[in-house]
Design a protein around this motif. Structure first.
Motif, PDB file in Angstrom:
ATOM      1  N   THR A  53     -28.650  26.910  -8.429  1.00  0.00           N
ATOM      2  CA  THR A  53     -28.141  25.881  -7.338  1.00  0.00           C
ATOM      3  C   THR A  53     -26.518  25.904  -7.626  1.00  0.00           C
ATOM      4  OG1 THR A  53     -28.334  24.159  -9.162  1.00  0.00           O
ATOM      5  CG2 THR A  53     -29.993  24.350  -7.625  1.00  0.00           C
ATOM      6  N   GLY A  54     -25.867  27.018  -7.345  1.00  0.00           N
ATOM      7  CA  GLY A  54     -24.404  27.387  -7.360  1.00  0.00           C
ATOM      8  C   GLY A  54     -24.473  28.858  -8.449  1.00  0.00           C
ATOM      9  N   TYR A  55     -23.804  28.742  -9.505  1.00  0.00           N
ATOM     10  CA  TYR A  55     -23.698  30.220 -10.384  1.00  0.00           C
ATOM     11  C   TYR A  55     -23.777  29.509 -11.743  1.00  0.00           C
ATOM     12  CZ  TYR A  55     -22.631  32.714  -6.330  1.00  0.00           C
ATOM     13  OH  TYR A  55     -22.834  33.622  -5.170  1.00  0.00           O
ATOM     14  N   LEU A  56     -24.188  30.227 -12.659  1.00  0.00           N
ATOM     15  CA  LEU A  56     -24.125  30.015 -14.276  1.00  0.00           C
ATOM     16  C   LEU A  56     -23.441  31.161 -14.807  1.00  0.00           C
ATOM     17  CD1 LEU A  56     -27.743  28.718 -15.064  1.00  0.00           C
ATOM     18  CD2 LEU A  56     -25.659  27.441 -14.808  1.00  0.00           C
ATOM     19  N   TYR A  57     -22.438  31.134 -15.479  1.00  0.00           N
ATOM     20  CA  TYR A  57     -21.528  32.249 -16.013  1.00  0.00           C
ATOM     21  C   TYR A  57     -21.753  32.054 -17.466  1.00  0.00           C
ATOM     22  CZ  TYR A  57     -19.555  32.197 -11.515  1.00  0.00           C
ATOM     23  OH  TYR A  57     -19.395  32.378 -10.074  1.00  0.00           O
ATOM     24  N   ALA A  58     -22.031  33.051 -18.224  1.00  0.00           N
ATOM     25  CA  ALA A  58     -22.431  33.083 -19.787  1.00  0.00           C
ATOM     26  C   ALA A  58     -21.190  33.870 -20.344  1.00  0.00           C
ATOM     27  CB  ALA A  58     -23.743  33.808 -19.885  1.00  0.00           C
ATOM     28  N   TYR A  59     -20.936  33.196 -21.534  1.00  0.00           N
ATOM     29  CA  TYR A  59     -19.952  33.857 -22.364  1.00  0.00           C
ATOM     30  C   TYR A  59     -20.122  33.871 -23.724  1.00  0.00           C
ATOM     31  CZ  TYR A  59     -16.544  33.125 -18.234  1.00  0.00           C
ATOM     32  OH  TYR A  59     -16.027  32.983 -16.935  1.00  0.00           O
ATOM     33  N   VAL A  78     -21.794  30.151 -24.471  1.00  0.00           N
ATOM     34  CA  VAL A  78     -21.096  29.255 -23.562  1.00  0.00           C
ATOM     35  C   VAL A  78     -21.843  29.506 -22.242  1.00  0.00           C
ATOM     36  CG1 VAL A  78     -19.249  27.834 -22.348  1.00  0.00           C
ATOM     37  CG2 VAL A  78     -19.174  28.537 -24.888  1.00  0.00           C
ATOM     38  N   VAL A  79     -22.253  28.691 -21.416  1.00  0.00           N
ATOM     39  CA  VAL A  79     -22.996  28.720 -20.230  1.00  0.00           C
ATOM     40  C   VAL A  79     -22.113  27.915 -19.306  1.00  0.00           C
ATOM     41  CG1 VAL A  79     -24.730  28.845 -18.468  1.00  0.00           C
ATOM     42  CG2 VAL A  79     -24.981  29.600 -20.811  1.00  0.00           C
ATOM     43  N   ILE A  80     -21.359  28.331 -18.163  1.00  0.00           N
ATOM     44  CA  ILE A  80     -20.671  27.218 -17.331  1.00  0.00           C
ATOM     45  C   ILE A  80     -21.324  27.215 -16.154  1.00  0.00           C
ATOM     46  CG2 ILE A  80     -18.344  26.941 -16.165  1.00  0.00           C
ATOM     47  CD1 ILE A  80     -17.178  28.263 -18.495  1.00  0.00           C
ATOM     48  N   HIS A  81     -21.509  26.232 -15.520  1.00  0.00           N
ATOM     49  CA  HIS A  81     -22.084  25.948 -14.072  1.00  0.00           C
ATOM     50  C   HIS A  81     -20.923  25.844 -13.141  1.00  0.00           C
ATOM     51  CE1 HIS A  81     -23.861  23.839 -10.712  1.00  0.00           C
ATOM     52  NE2 HIS A  81     -24.645  24.778 -10.706  1.00  0.00           N
ATOM     53  N   GLU A  82     -20.928  26.542 -11.879  1.00  0.00           N
ATOM     54  CA  GLU A  82     -20.296  26.403 -10.719  1.00  0.00           C
ATOM     55  C   GLU A  82     -20.927  26.244  -9.455  1.00  0.00           C
ATOM     56  OE1 GLU A  82     -16.187  28.370  -8.371  1.00  0.00           O
ATOM     57  OE2 GLU A  82     -17.743  29.661  -9.772  1.00  0.00           O
ATOM     58  N   SER A  83     -20.695  24.784  -9.075  1.00  0.00           N
ATOM     59  CA  SER A  83     -21.440  24.581  -7.927  1.00  0.00           C
ATOM     60  C   SER A  83     -20.935  25.247  -6.583  1.00  0.00           C
ATOM     61  CB  SER A  83     -21.304  22.889  -7.903  1.00  0.00           C
ATOM     62  OG  SER A  83     -20.187  22.655  -7.446  1.00  0.00           O
ATOM     63  N   PHE A  84     -21.871  25.205  -5.541  1.00  0.00           N
ATOM     64  CA  PHE A  84     -21.344  25.808  -4.291  1.00  0.00           C
ATOM     65  C   PHE A  84     -20.142  25.388  -3.914  1.00  0.00           C
ATOM     66  CE2 PHE A  84     -26.036  26.846  -4.185  1.00  0.00           C
ATOM     67  CZ  PHE A  84     -25.751  28.308  -4.258  1.00  0.00           C
ATOM     68  N   ASP A  85     -19.682  23.988  -4.200  1.00  0.00           N
ATOM     69  CA  ASP A  85     -18.539  23.509  -3.764  1.00  0.00           C
ATOM     70  C   ASP A  85     -17.286  23.700  -4.793  1.00  0.00           C
ATOM     71  OD1 ASP A  85     -19.403  21.709  -5.575  1.00  0.00           O
ATOM     72  OD2 ASP A  85     -18.740  20.015  -4.516  1.00  0.00           O
ATOM     73  N   ASN A  86     -17.442  24.599  -5.658  1.00  0.00           N
ATOM     74  CA  ASN A  86     -16.747  25.321  -6.648  1.00  0.00           C
ATOM     75  C   ASN A  86     -16.224  24.172  -7.940  1.00  0.00           C
ATOM     76  OD1 ASN A  86     -16.384  27.476  -5.214  1.00  0.00           O
ATOM     77  ND2 ASN A  86     -14.768  26.753  -4.091  1.00  0.00           N
ATOM     78  N   GLN A  87     -16.948  23.186  -8.200  1.00  0.00           N
ATOM     79  CA  GLN A  87     -16.891  22.394  -9.303  1.00  0.00           C
ATOM     80  C   GLN A  87     -17.486  23.015 -10.458  1.00  0.00           C
ATOM     81  OE1 GLN A  87     -15.053  19.346  -9.089  1.00  0.00           O
ATOM     82  NE2 GLN A  87     -14.704  20.243  -7.198  1.00  0.00           N
ATOM     83  N   LEU A  88     -16.651  23.127 -11.581  1.00  0.00           N
ATOM     84  CA  LEU A  88     -16.985  23.656 -12.883  1.00  0.00           C
ATOM     85  C   LEU A  88     -17.370  22.706 -13.881  1.00  0.00           C
ATOM     86  CD1 LEU A  88     -14.055  26.224 -13.073  1.00  0.00           C
ATOM     87  CD2 LEU A  88     -16.678  26.720 -12.492  1.00  0.00           C
ATOM     88  N   THR A  89     -18.572  22.729 -14.633  1.00  0.00           N
ATOM     89  CA  THR A  89     -19.096  22.068 -15.574  1.00  0.00           C
ATOM     90  C   THR A  89     -19.699  22.961 -16.715  1.00  0.00           C
ATOM     91  OG1 THR A  89     -21.221  21.819 -14.543  1.00  0.00           O
ATOM     92  CG2 THR A  89     -19.686  19.975 -13.951  1.00  0.00           C
ATOM     93  N   ILE A  90     -19.604  22.315 -17.906  1.00  0.00           N
ATOM     94  CA  ILE A  90     -20.182  22.998 -18.963  1.00  0.00           C
ATOM     95  C   ILE A  90     -21.765  22.613 -18.832  1.00  0.00           C
ATOM     96  CG2 ILE A  90     -20.142  23.326 -21.572  1.00  0.00           C
ATOM     97  CD1 ILE A  90     -17.269  22.390 -21.163  1.00  0.00           C
ATOM     98  N   HIS A  91     -22.683  23.750 -18.724  1.00  0.00           N
ATOM     99  CA  HIS A  91     -23.905  23.662 -18.696  1.00  0.00           C
ATOM    100  C   HIS A  91     -24.501  23.568 -20.167  1.00  0.00           C
ATOM    101  CE1 HIS A  91     -27.939  25.232 -18.229  1.00  0.00           C
ATOM    102  NE2 HIS A  91     -27.816  24.364 -17.285  1.00  0.00           N
ATOM    103  N   SER A  92     -24.276  24.543 -21.130  1.00  0.00           N
ATOM    104  CA  SER A  92     -24.623  24.437 -22.406  1.00  0.00           C
ATOM    105  C   SER A  92     -23.780  25.369 -23.174  1.00  0.00           C
ATOM    106  CB  SER A  92     -26.109  24.900 -22.473  1.00  0.00           C
ATOM    107  OG  SER A  92     -25.938  26.457 -22.129  1.00  0.00           O
ATOM    108  N   ILE A  93     -23.695  24.879 -24.637  1.00  0.00           N
ATOM    109  CA  ILE A  93     -23.119  25.554 -25.688  1.00  0.00           C
ATOM    110  C   ILE A  93     -23.996  25.513 -26.793  1.00  0.00           C
ATOM    111  CG2 ILE A  93     -21.104  25.411 -27.368  1.00  0.00           C
ATOM    112  CD1 ILE A  93     -19.601  23.803 -25.443  1.00  0.00           C
ATOM    113  N   SER A  94     -24.269  26.818 -27.457  1.00  0.00           N
ATOM    114  CA  SER A  94     -25.512  26.935 -28.596  1.00  0.00           C
ATOM    115  C   SER A  94     -24.737  27.891 -29.381  1.00  0.00           C
ATOM    116  CB  SER A  94     -26.800  27.445 -27.798  1.00  0.00           C
ATOM    117  OG  SER A  94     -26.461  28.720 -27.032  1.00  0.00           O
ATOM    118  N   GLU A  95     -25.004  27.678 -30.448  1.00  0.00           N
ATOM    119  CA  GLU A  95     -24.686  28.568 -31.768  1.00  0.00           C
ATOM    120  C   GLU A  95     -25.222  29.800 -31.634  1.00  0.00           C
ATOM    121  OE1 GLU A  95     -24.173  27.045 -35.549  1.00  0.00           O
ATOM    122  OE2 GLU A  95     -23.117  25.210 -35.018  1.00  0.00           O
ATOM    123  N   ILE A  96     -24.758  30.871 -32.105  1.00  0.00           N
ATOM    124  CA  ILE A  96     -25.364  32.054 -32.122  1.00  0.00           C
ATOM    125  C   ILE A  96     -25.327  33.071 -33.433  1.00  0.00           C
ATOM    126  CG2 ILE A  96     -25.478  32.670 -29.756  1.00  0.00           C
ATOM    127  CD1 ILE A  96     -22.846  34.696 -30.450  1.00  0.00           C
TER     128      ILE A  96
END
Length: 96
Positions: A53-59, A78-96
Motif C-alpha cells: 500500500t505504497g512502497y517499502l524501502y529497506a536499508y 530499517v524499513v521506510i514506508h512511502e504512501s502513494f501520496d509520498n508521505q514517509l514513515t518509519i515502518h520498522s527498525i530491527s537489530e541485525i
C-alpha cells in the motif's frame, strides 16, 4: 570511529564494483529520520523495495545511541514506508 570494548568497530567498506545509493534513496532515508531524537541513523546499504500500500524501502544502517558516559553503535535493518501520496514513515527498525 571510536572503538567500543567488546563490540564491533563499524567501518563499512564497499567493493569498487558495487553501485552507490542514488540521491533519491539517500534523500528518502534522511527525510524519514528528520526530527528523530535520541539516536542517529546513518544509511550504509540500500537493500531494495517492495510495492504494497505504497512502497517499502529497506536499508542497512548504523544506529548510534549517545548516553551521558558512553556511545552504543549497532547495525540495524530499517524499513521506510512511502504512501502513494509520498508521505514517509518509519515502518520498522530491527537489530541485525
Amino acid at each position: 570511529m571510536g572503538e567500543i570494548v567488546g563490540g564491533y568497530v563499524i567501518d563499512p567498506a564497499v567493493n569498487l564494483n558495487e553501485k552507490r545509493m542514488t540521491n533519491e534513496q539517500l534523500s528518502r532515508f534522511i527525510t524519514a529520520f528528520e526530527g528523530i531524537v535520541g539516536a542517529k541513523y546513518l544509511p550504509l546499504i540500500y537493500i531494495g523495495s517492495q510495492r504494497v500500500t505504497g512502497y517499502l524501502y529497506a536499508y542497512i544502517a548504523q544506529r548510534t545511541f549517545i548516553y551521558s558516559h558512553s556511545v552504543e553503535v549497532t547495525l540495524v535493518k530499517v524499513v521506510i514506508h512511502e504512501s502513494f501520496d509520498n508521505q514517509l514513515t518509519i515502518h520498522s527498525i530491527s537489530e541485525i
